[in-house]
Design an enzyme around this catalytic site. Structure first.
Site, mmCIF file in Angstrom:
data_model
loop_
_atom_site.group_PDB
_atom_site.id
_atom_site.type_symbol
_atom_site.label_atom_id
_atom_site.label_comp_id
_atom_site.label_asym_id
_atom_site.label_seq_id
_atom_site.Cartn_x
_atom_site.Cartn_y
_atom_site.Cartn_z
ATOM 1 N N CYS A 2 0.825 -1.204 0.000
ATOM 2 C CA CYS A 2 0.000 0.000 0.000
ATOM 3 C C CYS A 2 0.861 1.257 0.000
ATOM 4 C CB CYS A 2 -0.865 0.021 1.249
ATOM 5 S SG CYS A 2 -1.738 -1.511 1.535
ATOM 6 N N ARG A 27 2.235 0.999 -5.970
ATOM 7 C CA ARG A 27 2.426 0.153 -4.794
ATOM 8 C C ARG A 27 1.166 -0.633 -4.453
ATOM 9 N NH1 ARG A 27 6.782 1.556 -1.525
ATOM 10 N NH2 ARG A 27 5.727 0.580 0.208
ATOM 11 N N TRP A 74 -3.388 -2.269 -1.416
ATOM 12 C CA TRP A 74 -3.182 -3.592 -2.003
ATOM 13 C C TRP A 74 -3.699 -4.557 -0.946
ATOM 14 C CZ3 TRP A 74 -0.171 -8.020 -0.906
ATOM 15 C CH2 TRP A 74 -0.001 -8.895 -1.987
ATOM 16 N N ASN A 100 -0.140 0.415 6.190
ATOM 17 C CA ASN A 100 0.502 -0.505 5.250
ATOM 18 C C ASN A 100 1.110 -1.612 6.098
ATOM 19 O OD1 ASN A 100 2.004 -1.746 3.273
ATOM 20 N ND2 ASN A 100 3.551 -0.134 3.138
ATOM 21 N N GLY A 101 0.774 -2.868 5.826
ATOM 22 C CA GLY A 101 1.322 -3.967 6.632
ATOM 23 C C GLY A 101 0.215 -4.877 7.124
ATOM 24 N N GLU A 481 13.201 -16.019 -15.666
ATOM 25 C CA GLU A 481 12.833 -14.602 -15.628
ATOM 26 C C GLU A 481 11.958 -14.234 -16.833
ATOM 27 O OE1 GLU A 481 12.699 -12.383 -13.559
ATOM 28 O OE2 GLU A 481 12.700 -10.475 -14.597
ATOM 29 N N LYS A 485 8.200 -12.735 -16.459
ATOM 30 C CA LYS A 485 7.773 -11.457 -17.066
ATOM 31 C C LYS A 485 6.493 -11.667 -17.862
ATOM 32 C CE LYS A 485 9.433 -9.169 -15.245
ATOM 33 N NZ LYS A 485 10.421 -9.345 -14.242
ATOM 34 N N GLU A 488 3.353 -12.458 -15.499
ATOM 35 C CA GLU A 488 2.838 -11.435 -14.585
ATOM 36 C C GLU A 488 2.147 -10.278 -15.302
ATOM 37 O OE1 GLU A 488 5.848 -9.862 -11.985
ATOM 38 O OE2 GLU A 488 7.281 -9.662 -13.596
ATOM 39 N N HIS A 504 11.871 -34.595 -18.805
ATOM 40 C CA HIS A 504 11.402 -35.279 -17.602
ATOM 41 C C HIS A 504 9.990 -34.862 -17.220
ATOM 42 C CE1 HIS A 504 15.408 -36.943 -17.093
ATOM 43 N NE2 HIS A 504 15.856 -35.741 -17.423
ATOM 44 N N LYS A 603 4.162 -3.397 -6.222
ATOM 45 C CA LYS A 603 5.576 -3.202 -6.523
ATOM 46 C C LYS A 603 6.482 -3.711 -5.426
ATOM 47 C CE LYS A 603 9.032 -1.916 -8.904
ATOM 48 N NZ LYS A 603 9.413 -2.924 -9.911
HETATM 49 C C1 F6R Z 1 8.781 -9.395 -10.774
HETATM 50 C C2 F6R Z 1 8.865 -8.624 -9.561
HETATM 51 C C3 F6R Z 1 8.895 -9.328 -8.253
HETATM 52 C C4 F6R Z 1 10.041 -8.765 -7.400
HETATM 53 C C5 F6R Z 1 10.015 -9.376 -5.997
HETATM 54 C C6 F6R Z 1 11.186 -8.905 -5.169
HETATM 55 O O1 F6R Z 1 8.758 -8.591 -11.896
HETATM 56 O O2 F6R Z 1 8.921 -7.419 -9.598
HETATM 57 O O3 F6R Z 1 9.031 -10.698 -8.426
HETATM 58 O O4 F6R Z 1 11.246 -9.044 -8.046
HETATM 59 O O5 F6R Z 1 8.820 -9.034 -5.373
HETATM 60 O O6 F6R Z 1 11.176 -7.526 -5.014
HETATM 61 P P1 F6R Z 1 12.454 -6.746 -4.537
HETATM 62 O O7 F6R Z 1 13.516 -6.921 -5.551
HETATM 63 O O8 F6R Z 1 12.007 -5.330 -4.395
HETATM 64 O O9 F6R Z 1 12.856 -7.349 -3.220
#
Ligand code: F6R
Length: 608
Positions: A2, A27, A74, A100-101, A481, A485, A488, A504, A603
């Protein structure tokens, strides 16, 4: 998670709060709300959906007042409805709180309060906290907040106002980021600096267990036991233009295109070409300290975990130190074997990810040296580790991490150089790596200049419902990765695997409708990956290959290819990921998805 913003000063608060929330929307964006003190009481307006829905409500009625709080949510407790949106008010209706939390003992507190006649309008733990502050209120909001927080377990960044004290805003943090913005005769609180940057660059970062009390005359920081704390005022160096879209359709696209610069910025000032090593004094490790380290654990989440896997290949190959990569959420709960000769590296773009922070704390508690590879300056992880490297990638706003990933890999290469040169890595090898690193920004640019080729690929494949990403060695994490991408932001189901592992199990999925993305540069395992491509072809799968120039073998077998420049094997992930980021982006746009704010994501994940 949040976003929180608060204001005390001479100006009307609502516009400032909305402007701050707009910058924090990445966020969390499932509902939002504001509360202001309008002279005769509290005015609260909240709305489910995006911030624009709240703005619409505010066009019908804009409360007046120069002290206020705003929140973008969020959801953790309860669905994203208007009723569950913050701010929440206490039983008396005088106190409004944003949070937030997660308050872990909210259930127990709620039960007690209900027995005392309190009624709750939402499913949230935040409303319980607002009621608790109300119960503790005996004429001083500052004392009521401190008393209430002494009763709660869990994580919080909160901001609270009370209509009986029209000049006061109280905020506090434990486990969720919060800072104070110090303006000219006005004060802000925010969960991150971008919310207030257009008004002030002077900020005070709160630490866990600290509270701040803002009034029209100034602010003071204290702990929950009322001890005053002197805090330094920091100056934010980046400017507003860096967090705005600058002509790009989405932040994600802007951030992908920033990578020639961000990759350069991460290595700037660190490379010592003559000595074939890296200067990374921020690690706070002497040569003797480094030689004493006999094991490295890298811990992270999501994309950062993928860069950690690349670091494992680099460090084991070139520095010959055993490396283990562990999801932070697992590390913290599994009684890990760590001692004072273990180096624990936490990787985090935000520096606020709850699991990574907890893993770092656990590692410290067990006597390990800790370092952080972090992007956000002044973030909690950056402040708690024994040393580290800032990525200097600039603010990453798009929810899908892109430029942070490539910068993390660069930072890991710097550590590899430093550690490797004190062990097995020769000066010549070191110089070769440095030359490889120095060439990367231009090579990344070369790929970006051909973005329309990737867009054309996306045009061919955007209707797929599944995708498989395969790579070997250091490009196996790139496959993970690339798949992350895609899933998500486009909601296409995608999986990454080591290419040989396909036999496998996942091979059962392959038919003519399954795009299979191979990361297949001309590296040490090229021959092996060619065989894997053959296996997919034999089953009718559609191969999209990331390859090097002149690789006719792969070109013949693949349905589509994208060529990346050649580099050292261990640096290929930095080039190979760029077309995969672009591919996900263009596919998601083609499918009409909200690229910068994909559903259910946030985020920075500041809850467990
Ligand atoms: C994927 C993404 C998340 C972050 C993960 C860790 O695109 O953004 O998987 O990589 O939440 O976040 P950080 O790097 O901020 O600890």
């Amino acid at each position: 998670m949040c976003g929180i913003v608060g204001y005390v000063g001479p100006r009307q608060a609502v516009g400032l709060l909305i402007e701050g929330l707009r910058r924090l929307e990445y966020r969390g964006y499932d509902s939002s709300g504001i509360a202001v003190l309008n002279g005769s009481g509290l005015a609260v307006v909240k709305q489910s959906g995006k911030l624009s829905a709240l703005e619409q409500r505010l066009t019908e009625y804009t409360p007046k007042g120069t002290v206020g709080i705003g929140h973008t949510r969020w959801a953790t407790h309860g669905p994203p409805t208007t009723g569950n949106a913050h701010p929440h008010v206490d039983q008396s209706g005088k106190i409004a709180l944003i949070h937030n939390g997660i308050i872990e003992n909210a259930g127990a507190i709620k039960k007690v309060l209900e027995q005392r006649g309190h009624t709750f309008k939402s499913d949230t733990d935040t409303e319980v906290l607002a009621h608790l502050v109300g119960v503790c209120y005996r004429g001083s909001l500052e004392e009521a907040v401190a008393e209430a927080l002494r009763e709660v377990d869990g994580a919080y960044g909160i901001a609270v106002i009370c209509s009986d004290e029209p000049d006061v805003l109280v905020a506090a943090r434990k486990g969720s980021p919060l800072l104070v913005g110090v303006g000219d005769g006005e004060w802000f609180v925010a969960s991150d600096a971008s919310a207030i940057l257009s008004h002030t660059r002077s900020v005070v970062y709160l630490d866990d267990g600290e509270m701040v009390v803002l009034t029209r005359k100034g602010y003071h920081v204290r702990d929950l036991a009322a001890t005053r704390i002197e805090k330094p005022v920091n100056q934010i160096e980046w400017d507003l233009a860096t967090i705005e879209r600058g002509g790009y359709a989405h932040f994600m696209l802007k951030e992908i295109f920033e990578q020639p610069d961000t990759v350069r910025n991460t290595m700037r000032g660190h490379l010592l070409e003559e000595e074939g090593t890296a200067r990374v004094s921020g690690l706070n490790l002497t040569d003797d300290d480094i030689k004493r380290i006999n094991r490295i654990v890298i811990t992270a989440c999501g994309t950062s975990w993928h860069s950690a896997l690349i670091g494992e290949y680099m460090l084991e190959e070139l520095a010959r130190i055993p490396v283990e990569v562990e999801y932070a959420s697992e590390f913290r709960y599994r009684n890990p074997v760590v001692d004072d000769r273990t180096l624990v590296i936490g990787i985090s773009q935000s520096g606020e990810t709850a699991d990574t922070l907890a893993a770092i704390r656990e590692a410290k508690r067990r006597g390990a040296r800790t370092i952080g590879l972090v992007n956000v300056v002044g973030s909690t992880i950056a402040r708690e580790v024994d040393g580290g490297i800032y990525l200097h990638a600039g603010p990453e706003v798009g929810v899908a991490s892109t430029k942070a990933f490539t910068s993390q890999v660069i930072a890991l290469a710097l550590i590899t150089l430093r550690f490797g040169r004190l062990r097995n890595l020769s000066i010549l090898q070191g110089r070769q790596i440095i030359q490889g690193l120095r060439a990367l920004p231009e090579q990344v640019q070369e790929i970006l200049d051909r973005a329309p080729e990737v867009e054309a690929l996306a045009e061919r494949f955007w209707r797929s419902n599944n995708a498989l990403y395969l790579g070997r060695g250091v490009n196996f994490p790139v496959a993970l990765e690339g798949a992350l991408k895609l899933k998500e932001i486009s909601y296409i189901h995608a999986e990454g695997y080591p290419a040989a592992e396909m036999k496998h199990g996942p091979i059962a999925l392959i038919d003519e409708n399954m795009p299979v993305v191979f990361i297949a540069p001309k590296d040490a395992v090229h021959g092996k990956i060619v065989s894997n491509v053959e296996e997919v072809r034999a089953r009718g799968g559609q191969v999209i290959a990331i390859k090097n120039d002149g690789d006719d073998q792969i070109k013949r077998l693949a349905s589509a290819t994208f060529t990346i420049p050649e580099t050292l094997d261990l640096l290929t992930p930095i080039l190979a990921i760029i077309p995969l980021q672009l591919f996900s982006y263009y596919v998601a746009v083609r499918r009409g998805c909200n690229v910068d704010q994909p559903r259910n994501l946030a985020k920075s994940v500041t809850v467990e």
